[in-house]
Write a protein that holds these residues in place. Structure first.
Motif, PDB file in Angstrom:
ATOM      1  N   THR A   6       0.832  -1.206   0.000  1.00 32.40           N
ATOM      2  CA  THR A   6       0.000   0.000   0.000  1.00 32.40           C
ATOM      3  C   THR A   6       0.867   1.256   0.000  1.00 32.40           C
ATOM      4  N   GLN A   7       1.943   1.253   0.769  1.00 32.92           N
ATOM      5  CA  GLN A   7       2.856   2.398   0.791  1.00 32.92           C
ATOM      6  C   GLN A   7       3.514   2.593  -0.575  1.00 32.92           C
ATOM      7  N   ALA A   9       2.316   1.701  -3.468  1.00 35.80           N
ATOM      8  CA  ALA A   9       1.289   2.194  -4.385  1.00 35.80           C
ATOM      9  C   ALA A   9       1.090   3.694  -4.208  1.00 35.80           C
ATOM     10  N   SER A  10       1.050   4.145  -2.973  1.00 32.97           N
ATOM     11  CA  SER A  10       0.876   5.564  -2.696  1.00 32.97           C
ATOM     12  C   SER A  10       2.063   6.378  -3.213  1.00 32.97           C
ATOM     13  N   MET A  11       3.277   5.895  -2.970  1.00 33.17           N
ATOM     14  CA  MET A  11       4.484   6.597  -3.412  1.00 33.17           C
ATOM     15  C   MET A  11       4.548   6.694  -4.940  1.00 33.17           C
ATOM     16  N   LEU A  12       4.007   5.693  -5.618  1.00 32.93           N
ATOM     17  CA  LEU A  12       4.088   5.626  -7.075  1.00 32.93           C
ATOM     18  C   LEU A  12       2.806   6.108  -7.761  1.00 32.93           C
ATOM     19  N   SER A  13       1.843   6.553  -6.977  1.00 34.73           N
ATOM     20  CA  SER A  13       0.550   7.014  -7.516  1.00 34.73           C
ATOM     21  C   SER A  13      -0.103   5.966  -8.408  1.00 34.73           C
ATOM     22  N   THR A  14      -0.180   4.758  -7.891  1.00 34.08           N
ATOM     23  CA  THR A  14      -0.807   3.657  -8.615  1.00 34.08           C
ATOM     24  C   THR A  14      -1.669   2.866  -7.640  1.00 34.08           C
ATOM     25  N   SER A  15      -2.349   1.865  -8.138  1.00 32.61           N
ATOM     26  CA  SER A  15      -3.200   1.042  -7.275  1.00 32.61           C
ATOM     27  C   SER A  15      -2.360   0.000  -6.533  1.00 32.61           C
TER      28      SER A  15
END
Length: 62
Positions: A6-7, A9-15
């Motif tokens: 989840t982290q 995904a957030s850092m990479l602006s993806t799901s």
């Protein structure tokens, strides 16, 4: 440093699903290690991944 899916995904602006798929490819290539911890997957750069990133660009495999 260790990040969960989840982290990442957030850092990479993806799901989270996309981040998980990418982490799987990187794990299979030996670039990251993945460990399960309290129901989540934690990802760290592997020794091979560290060495790959430490090489000058001109030495990267094609």
């Amino acid at each position: 440093m260790s990040e969960d899916t989840t982290q990442l995904a957030s850092m990479l602006s993806t799901s989270p699903a996309s981040a998980s798929q990418h982490a799987t490819v990187l794990r299979e290539a030996g670039v990251v290690n993945t460990h399960r911890y309290h129901g989540s997957a934690r990802h760290t750069l592997s020794f091979g991944g560290t060495n790959l990133l430490a090489r000058p660009y001109r030495e990267q495999p094609v």
